[in-house]
Design a protein around this motif. Sequence first.
Motif, mmCIF file in Angstrom:
data_model
loop_
_atom_site.group_PDB
_atom_site.id
_atom_site.type_symbol
_atom_site.label_atom_id
_atom_site.label_comp_id
_atom_site.label_asym_id
_atom_site.label_seq_id
_atom_site.Cartn_x
_atom_site.Cartn_y
_atom_site.Cartn_z
ATOM 1 N N ILE A 84 11.760 -3.988 -26.181
ATOM 2 C CA ILE A 84 13.107 -4.467 -25.836
ATOM 3 C C ILE A 84 13.410 -4.155 -24.376
ATOM 4 N N LEU A 90 14.051 -7.001 -21.269
ATOM 5 C CA LEU A 90 15.355 -7.062 -20.604
ATOM 6 C C LEU A 90 15.258 -6.645 -19.142
ATOM 7 N N VAL A 113 25.561 12.045 -23.101
ATOM 8 C CA VAL A 113 25.616 10.739 -23.751
ATOM 9 C C VAL A 113 25.463 10.908 -25.265
ATOM 10 N N LEU A 127 27.714 9.488 -28.474
ATOM 11 C CA LEU A 127 26.936 8.409 -29.091
ATOM 12 C C LEU A 127 26.728 8.681 -30.578
ATOM 13 N N PHE A 128 26.632 9.954 -30.932
ATOM 14 C CA PHE A 128 26.504 10.345 -32.334
ATOM 15 C C PHE A 128 27.635 9.727 -33.164
ATOM 16 N N PHE A 132 29.676 7.273 -32.246
ATOM 17 C CA PHE A 132 29.666 5.815 -32.121
ATOM 18 C C PHE A 132 28.639 5.212 -33.101
ATOM 19 N N ASP A 155 27.596 6.539 -35.767
ATOM 20 C CA ASP A 155 28.098 6.781 -37.106
ATOM 21 C C ASP A 155 29.025 5.639 -37.534
ATOM 22 N N LEU A 167 28.940 2.651 -36.456
ATOM 23 C CA LEU A 167 28.148 1.421 -36.615
ATOM 24 C C LEU A 167 27.170 1.520 -37.789
ATOM 25 N N ILE A 218 17.675 1.395 -30.675
ATOM 26 C CA ILE A 218 18.713 0.858 -29.784
ATOM 27 C C ILE A 218 19.083 1.891 -28.717
ATOM 28 N N SER A 229 16.259 2.126 -26.140
ATOM 29 C CA SER A 229 16.208 0.960 -25.241
ATOM 30 C C SER A 229 17.264 1.118 -24.160
ATOM 31 N N SER A 230 18.436 1.598 -24.566
ATOM 32 C CA SER A 230 19.533 1.732 -23.614
ATOM 33 C C SER A 230 19.281 2.835 -22.588
ATOM 34 N N ILE A 231 18.811 4.002 -23.030
ATOM 35 C CA ILE A 231 18.648 5.082 -22.033
ATOM 36 C C ILE A 231 17.431 4.869 -21.143
ATOM 37 N N LEU A 248 16.466 1.895 -20.048
ATOM 38 C CA LEU A 248 16.669 0.705 -19.218
ATOM 39 C C LEU A 248 16.925 0.998 -17.736
ATOM 40 N N SER A 288 20.702 -6.589 -20.070
ATOM 41 C CA SER A 288 20.506 -5.186 -19.673
ATOM 42 C C SER A 288 21.839 -4.479 -19.520
ATOM 43 N N LEU A 323 23.561 -3.746 -22.868
ATOM 44 C CA LEU A 323 22.978 -2.640 -23.632
ATOM 45 C C LEU A 323 23.329 -1.296 -23.003
ATOM 46 N N PRO A 377 29.765 5.474 -24.468
ATOM 47 C CA PRO A 377 29.839 6.835 -25.012
ATOM 48 C C PRO A 377 30.431 7.846 -24.035
#
Lengths: 281, 292
Positions: free
Chosen positions: A89, A93, A127, A131-132, A134, A136, A138, A149, A152-154, A156, B15, B18, B26
Amino acid sequence: MNINTKQLKFIAGRIVLWIVLIPIIVYSTFPVYWAFVSSFKSQPELFGNPPTLFVENITLQNYVDLLTKTPAPQWFVNSLIVSVSATSICIVLASFGAYSLTRFRFRGRYVLANGILFVYMFPAIMVGIPLFFFLDRLNLLDSLLGLIIAYSSITLPFTLWLLRAFFQSIPLSLEEAAFVDGATRAQTLRIIVLPLALPGIVASAVFTMITCWNEYVFAFLFIFTETYKTVPVGLHSFLTQHGNLWQYIFPLTILSAVPLFLFFLYIEKHLLETLGGALKG
Amino acid sequence: MQNRATVAWLFLFPSLLLISAFTLYPVIYSFTLSFQDFQFLTLTGTWIGFENYRRLFDDPMLGRAFVNGLLWFVGNLIPQIILGVGFALILNMKFRGRGIVRTLVILPYFLPGISMFLTWRWMYYDVNGIINHVLQSVGLIDDRILWINSTNLAMMSVVVVGVWRYTPFVVLNCLARLSSIDSTLYEAAKVDGASVFQRFIYITLPQLRSVILIVVLLRGIFTFNKFEEINVITEGGPLGSTTTLPVLSYERAFGALEVGEGSAINTLIFLILSVVAVLYLLNLKPAKELDE
């Protein structure tokens, strides 16, 4: 006589050099050596006092036990699923993003590139805690999908930055020539940019894989179910309240280092050229 | 032209989406949590203004965590820079087997982190740890030393692990710069009669200066952020002697279930980080540098 003193001086220099080098090498590699020999020791030898510098009775029992009596094989599969998915991913991106940052001259691209660099400096714990909650909300907590997910975000920002450097090193003139000859942007991308950028993309992918394979903080925070753990968190969970299972920790250390070592050998040649100044850790 | 900018943003959009959703949001969410009394079990919060911050600043642990963080920071950074530059200079010399030696020296940075931290924890064991055993065998110490179980030595012990693991980062960056120095500079200086020492002072050092500045800032930020080696080796103990700000933040949010206080610590971390990051971005302009 003259040549002899010159040779002597050279040899003396080499001896001094290696007197300096050997302690540096021992310092750098000893913990790896120690994990390696410890993984082959029988339990009485491993926990015995004094510790033995070399293995007296080499045994594979710890490896057999690790693979048959613990969820370690499952952790390996989880780590593989999470690392490969998140890397895929992230790379797709980031390739589009880096192409955009280097090939289009739009307003705000410097601010954006700096902003991305700033995000990449965020500590994982800062983060991870919000995020924990967030994840939860979802319903993605304690699941491999949530981890994929999050990874992939951290990864990027760093991968974007890395690929940006690779794309920058591809000369624009080739693409301009293709445009003049009537090629569309899509054709130029496919025929010129992609083949030239491929080594950089692969190197970045390997780097992202290493990051995901080693990631600990998020997996430690977000995963509680034994069978969803990744290797680093699984390793840590061998430190239990009823004692520390070192007989499992060392074989798993060695097994989990094998893929990393192969990755490392692959990207080593890129390290000095392109990655300098862009590493994280 | 309008069209091209649209395409540019379109390529960047996934990008940015995400990163915004799972990293930026967060952090913003954390700001709002820091003003709430947030219940871990029911996941609901009530607004209490600056109460979390007030409690935090009344707590002596915050000051201790800050001082511990400073020790962790300085203890890591100075040896990493000195050893890193030194190793890089040695590894930049020409000798047989240089490739392999380079690989071995850089290796600690690429090994699986947690397993290496656990290995260090094992090496530090007071009873049958290899470090005590070797020191006793060569006669440097008489009694076994409690490396990670004494409040005096625990911080130093985790710092040693940090230096071991992250010095290669400095080596890599310095080597990259050293190998890009134009060799004709050295030859010209040699012709002009400059000694080895003079060549080092007037050519090598100025070239290294900029890379050292970058490395200090980056390593400084990453060191300040570190959580995992402390969590795995000492768990912030004994008696909080290795608790730095990120460790305290975790303990408050997940140990004491005081999510609001943990989030307030995160705000402090963010503020400190921002100051350093802005200094870095303004002074070094990394985005433009790569463009030229």
